[in-house]
Design a protein around this motif. Structure first.
Motif, PDB file in Angstrom:
ATOM      1  N   MET A  58       0.829  -1.206   0.000  1.00 48.16           N
ATOM      2  CA  MET A  58       0.000   0.000   0.000  1.00 48.16           C
ATOM      3  C   MET A  58       0.866   1.260   0.000  1.00 48.16           C
ATOM      4  O   MET A  58       0.562   2.232  -0.701  1.00 48.16           O
ATOM      5  N   LYS A  59       1.947   1.245   0.764  1.00 49.52           N
ATOM      6  CA  LYS A  59       2.836   2.410   0.827  1.00 49.52           C
ATOM      7  C   LYS A  59       3.498   2.658  -0.521  1.00 49.52           C
ATOM      8  O   LYS A  59       3.604   3.803  -0.971  1.00 49.52           O
ATOM      9  N   GLU A  60       3.931   1.586  -1.185  1.00 53.52           N
ATOM     10  CA  GLU A  60       4.597   1.719  -2.481  1.00 53.52           C
ATOM     11  C   GLU A  60       3.670   2.342  -3.516  1.00 53.52           C
ATOM     12  O   GLU A  60       4.110   3.063  -4.412  1.00 53.52           O
ATOM     13  N   ASN A  61       2.363   2.058  -3.399  1.00 51.49           N
ATOM     14  CA  ASN A  61       1.393   2.555  -4.370  1.00 51.49           C
ATOM     15  C   ASN A  61       0.557   3.721  -3.845  1.00 51.49           C
ATOM     16  O   ASN A  61      -0.433   4.106  -4.467  1.00 51.49           O
ATOM     17  N   GLU A  62       0.966   4.258  -2.678  1.00 49.40           N
ATOM     18  CA  GLU A  62       0.300   5.416  -2.073  1.00 49.40           C
ATOM     19  C   GLU A  62      -1.207   5.176  -1.952  1.00 49.40           C
ATOM     20  O   GLU A  62      -2.033   6.003  -2.338  1.00 49.40           O
ATOM     21  N   MET A  63      -1.558   4.000  -1.421  1.00 47.90           N
ATOM     22  CA  MET A  63      -2.962   3.614  -1.281  1.00 47.90           C
ATOM     23  C   MET A  63      -3.436   3.897   0.142  1.00 47.90           C
ATOM     24  O   MET A  63      -2.716   3.654   1.103  1.00 47.90           O
ATOM     25  N   SER A  64      -4.656   4.382   0.253  1.00 53.80           N
ATOM     26  CA  SER A  64      -5.255   4.603   1.569  1.00 53.80           C
ATOM     27  C   SER A  64      -6.259   3.506   1.910  1.00 53.80           C
ATOM     28  O   SER A  64      -6.619   3.314   3.066  1.00 53.80           O
ATOM     29  N   LYS A  65      -6.720   2.760   0.881  1.00 53.38           N
ATOM     30  CA  LYS A  65      -7.651   1.651   1.074  1.00 53.38           C
ATOM     31  C   LYS A  65      -7.127   0.420   0.345  1.00 53.38           C
ATOM     32  O   LYS A  65      -6.314   0.526  -0.575  1.00 53.38           O
ATOM     33  N   GLU A  66      -7.626  -0.755   0.754  1.00 53.73           N
ATOM     34  CA  GLU A  66      -7.156  -2.001   0.157  1.00 53.73           C
ATOM     35  C   GLU A  66      -7.922  -2.382  -1.108  1.00 53.73           C
ATOM     36  O   GLU A  66      -7.691  -3.446  -1.673  1.00 53.73           O
ATOM     37  N   SER A  67      -8.818  -1.536  -1.571  1.00 53.79           N
ATOM     38  CA  SER A  67      -9.632  -1.868  -2.741  1.00 53.79           C
ATOM     39  C   SER A  67      -8.782  -1.888  -4.010  1.00 53.79           C
ATOM     40  O   SER A  67      -8.037  -0.942  -4.289  1.00 53.79           O
ATOM     41  N   ILE A  68      -8.879  -2.981  -4.772  1.00 49.19           N
ATOM     42  CA  ILE A  68      -8.219  -3.092  -6.071  1.00 49.19           C
ATOM     43  C   ILE A  68      -9.202  -3.707  -7.059  1.00 49.19           C
ATOM     44  O   ILE A  68     -10.169  -4.369  -6.662  1.00 49.19           O
ATOM     45  N   TYR A  69      -8.943  -3.489  -8.352  1.00 45.90           N
ATOM     46  CA  TYR A  69      -9.854  -3.967  -9.385  1.00 45.90           C
ATOM     47  C   TYR A  69      -9.059  -4.598 -10.525  1.00 45.90           C
ATOM     48  O   TYR A  69      -7.903  -4.216 -10.776  1.00 45.90           O
ATOM     49  N   PRO A  70      -9.659  -5.592 -11.213  1.00 48.51           N
ATOM     50  CA  PRO A  70      -8.967  -6.225 -12.341  1.00 48.51           C
ATOM     51  C   PRO A  70      -8.474  -5.182 -13.342  1.00 48.51           C
ATOM     52  O   PRO A  70      -9.196  -4.253 -13.692  1.00 48.51           O
ATOM     53  N   GLY A  71      -7.225  -5.336 -13.753  1.00 51.69           N
ATOM     54  CA  GLY A  71      -6.619  -4.390 -14.685  1.00 51.69           C
ATOM     55  C   GLY A  71      -5.754  -3.348 -14.015  1.00 51.69           C
ATOM     56  O   GLY A  71      -4.927  -2.704 -14.679  1.00 51.69           O
ATOM     57  N   ASP A  72      -5.931  -3.142 -12.700  1.00 45.24           N
ATOM     58  CA  ASP A  72      -5.066  -2.207 -11.975  1.00 45.24           C
ATOM     59  C   ASP A  72      -3.615  -2.681 -12.059  1.00 45.24           C
ATOM     60  O   ASP A  72      -3.340  -3.885 -12.067  1.00 45.24           O
ATOM     61  N   GLU A  73      -2.685  -1.735 -12.101  1.00 44.85           N
ATOM     62  CA  GLU A  73      -1.265  -2.072 -12.093  1.00 44.85           C
ATOM     63  C   GLU A  73      -0.648  -1.604 -10.785  1.00 44.85           C
ATOM     64  O   GLU A  73      -0.769  -0.433 -10.421  1.00 44.85           O
ATOM     65  N   LEU A  74      -0.012  -2.522 -10.087  1.00 44.79           N
ATOM     66  CA  LEU A  74       0.585  -2.225  -8.787  1.00 44.79           C
ATOM     67  C   LEU A  74       2.103  -2.237  -8.886  1.00 44.79           C
ATOM     68  O   LEU A  74       2.694  -3.184  -9.421  1.00 44.79           O
ATOM     69  N   GLN A  75       2.726  -1.182  -8.377  1.00 45.38           N
ATOM     70  CA  GLN A  75       4.174  -1.144  -8.282  1.00 45.38           C
ATOM     71  C   GLN A  75       4.609  -2.004  -7.094  1.00 45.38           C
ATOM     72  O   GLN A  75       4.040  -1.916  -6.015  1.00 45.38           O
ATOM     73  N   ILE A  76       5.625  -2.824  -7.317  1.00 44.65           N
ATOM     74  CA  ILE A  76       6.142  -3.698  -6.269  1.00 44.65           C
ATOM     75  C   ILE A  76       7.482  -3.140  -5.790  1.00 44.65           C
ATOM     76  O   ILE A  76       8.301  -2.707  -6.605  1.00 44.65           O
ATOM     77  N   PRO A  77       7.731  -3.111  -4.467  1.00 44.80           N
ATOM     78  CA  PRO A  77       9.030  -2.629  -3.981  1.00 44.80           C
ATOM     79  C   PRO A  77      10.187  -3.368  -4.637  1.00 44.80           C
ATOM     80  O   PRO A  77      10.044  -4.519  -5.060  1.00 44.80           O
ATOM     81  N   GLN A  78      11.338  -2.691  -4.713  1.00 38.05           N
ATOM     82  CA  GLN A  78      12.512  -3.242  -5.392  1.00 38.05           C
ATOM     83  C   GLN A  78      12.800  -4.669  -4.940  1.00 38.05           C
ATOM     84  O   GLN A  78      12.785  -4.980  -3.754  1.00 38.05           O
ATOM     85  N   MET A  79      13.055  -5.558  -5.916  1.00 36.12           N
ATOM     86  CA  MET A  79      13.302  -6.965  -5.619  1.00 36.12           C
ATOM     87  C   MET A  79      14.640  -7.402  -6.201  1.00 36.12           C
ATOM     88  O   MET A  79      15.190  -6.762  -7.094  1.00 36.12           O
ATOM     89  N   GLU A  80      15.130  -8.506  -5.702  1.00 33.36           N
ATOM     90  CA  GLU A  80      16.387  -9.071  -6.198  1.00 33.36           C
ATOM     91  C   GLU A  80      16.149  -9.806  -7.513  1.00 33.36           C
ATOM     92  O   GLU A  80      15.117 -10.443  -7.702  1.00 33.36           O
ATOM     93  N   GLU A  81      17.118  -9.708  -8.418  1.00 36.25           N
ATOM     94  CA  GLU A  81      17.040 -10.412  -9.698  1.00 36.25           C
ATOM     95  C   GLU A  81      17.908 -11.663  -9.668  1.00 36.25           C
ATOM     96  O   GLU A  81      18.922 -11.711  -8.987  1.00 36.25           O
TER      97      GLU A  81
END
Length: 405
Positions: free
Chosen positions: A101-124
């Motif tokens: 939620m913090k990464e995507n600046e979300m105040s609520k947990e509501s999401i919908y099909p087609g939404d794109e969510l940024q994921i915190p930096q991950m290891e490759e």
């Protein structure tokens, strides 16, 4: 007279030549720095060359700055599908809902099909020779399903040199609703004499019990002697119907006690109304033990029949319990046996689990007089084929369908 004129002409030409030479020398002197070494030799350095070099360095520095500014930080992006919720997505990536939620600046947990969510930096991870999703998942302490989801892989095949995002080690899909202190290390156990429940890999482990993972060659008797308990205490604690053990099977063992421990349950997974729990194979394997009888319900037709679990270490091997159950199962497949995967619900001991069924009779037969010559397969989340120890993408797709995704 002629000699005098010729001499004058030679003198004039000589003066002109000397004048031009002196003029050229003066120009060169203005364009050069004369540096003297200790031995008296000189090093000439062109001022124009120095200026050109400085200009080129400035251009290169500007290019480097421009490259740095134009290279953004690359992060995974997840496209929301029907049935997704933040807890499920976060569990796949091994992060918390709050992080997502913090990464995507979300105040609520509501999401919908087609939404794109940024994921915190991950290891490759760069795929090496002989790498498989199974080996990477095992080394990373995650699951094949999680690797497929975070990398948006349609199939299990990967190629040398591919780049894969790796879920964080602290997380696992095994317990989407569990706390962040879950530990997926199968070699860790509760210390003997512990007086408090410990959360491990999604399991809630009672005091006085160790979570042990079966190794090849283990027997219940040998394990009982190792931990100072009895075979009956182990079987009753794990609600086992048979003495059959499989490598990597989870087993709860009372420590220095012959008393069985009751109340252990496979972790609960949030479900979609009308569908089954997407329970990880480790938990389903423990909850639906060898020798047990479950009700299998085909989602498409709504028909149900009883199935007896023979065993199976990578997925469950089952048979219809009676010839009446065989007739119902065959009707589900339109009157002809088939390997075709179907989404089903497995109902056993108060839980309804999402699974995938393959309906072709094969291998050996253990139940007499049921008109079914062999066994059939039931796959669960992250279960694998016996032949190559790999997940079957088609079965995994049916498991998700049976869970409402």
């Amino acid at each position: 007279m002629k000699k005098i004129v010729a001499g004058i002409i030679v003198m004039v030409v000589t003066v002109i030549f000397i004048g031009q030479a002196l003029s050229n020398q003066q120009l060169n002197t203005n364009d050069q720095e004369i540096l003297s070494n200790k031995d008296g030799t000189t090093i000439e350095h062109s001022a124009d060359s120095k200026s050109d070099q400085q200009s080129q360095e400035m251009v290169n520095d500007e290019d480097a700055d421009e490259i740095e500014e134009d290279t953004p930080e690359i992060k995974p992006v997840y496209k929301v599908k029907t049935g997704d919720y933040l807890g499920l997505i976060a569990a796949y990536y091994g992060i918390s809902v709050n992080q997502l939620m913090k990464e995507n600046e979300m105040s609520k947990e509501s999401i919908y099909p087609g939404d794109e969510l940024q994921i915190p930096q991950m290891e490759e991870h760069i795929v090496r020779a002989n790498d498989t999703l199974y080996s990477i998942a095992k080394n990373r302490g995650t699951t094949i399903e999680a690797l497929r989801v975070v990398n948006q892989l349609e199939e299990e095949e990967i190629r040398y040199g591919d780049k894969l995002w790796l879920p964080k080690k602290s997380g696992s899909f095994k317990d989407p609703n569990g706390s962040s202190d879950n530990n997926s290390d199968k070699n860790s156990t509760v210390s003997r004499g512990s007086t408090r429940p410990v959360k491990q890999g999604g399991w809630s482990i009672p005091a006085g019990v160790e979570l042990y993972y079966v190794k090849a060659g283990d027997t219940i008797g040998a394990i009982a002697r190792k931990f100072g308990t009895t075979s009956n205490a182990i079987k009753e604690t794990n609600r086992m119907k048979k003495d059959l053990l499989q490598p990597d099977q989870a087993l709860f063992v009372p420590v220095n006690s012959s008393k069985s421990v009751h109340g252990i349950e496979a972790p609960q997974v949030k479900t979609v109304s009308g569908y089954g729990e997407m329970m990880h194979w480790e938990y389903a394997n423990w909850h639906f033990p060898s020798g047990a009888v479950a009700t299998v319900k085909d989602i498409i037709t709504g028909k149900s029949f009883k199935a007896y679990r023979i065993g199976g270490g990578n997925h469950t091997d089952c048979e219809p319990l009676t010839k009446e159950d065989t007739a119902i199962m065959k009707s589900i497949y339109g009157g002809r046996w088939s390997w075709q995967e179907r989404p089903v619900l497995v109902q056993y001991d108060g839980r309804v689990i999402a699974a995938s069924m393959g309906g072709m009779p094969h291998a050996f037969d253990t139940v007499s007089d049921n008109n079914f010559n062999g066994m059939f397969d039931l796959h669960f989340l992250d279960s694998r084929r016996h032949k190559d120890n790999r997940e079957d993408p088609d079965h995994q797709a049916m498991v998700r369908k049976a869970a409402g995704y």
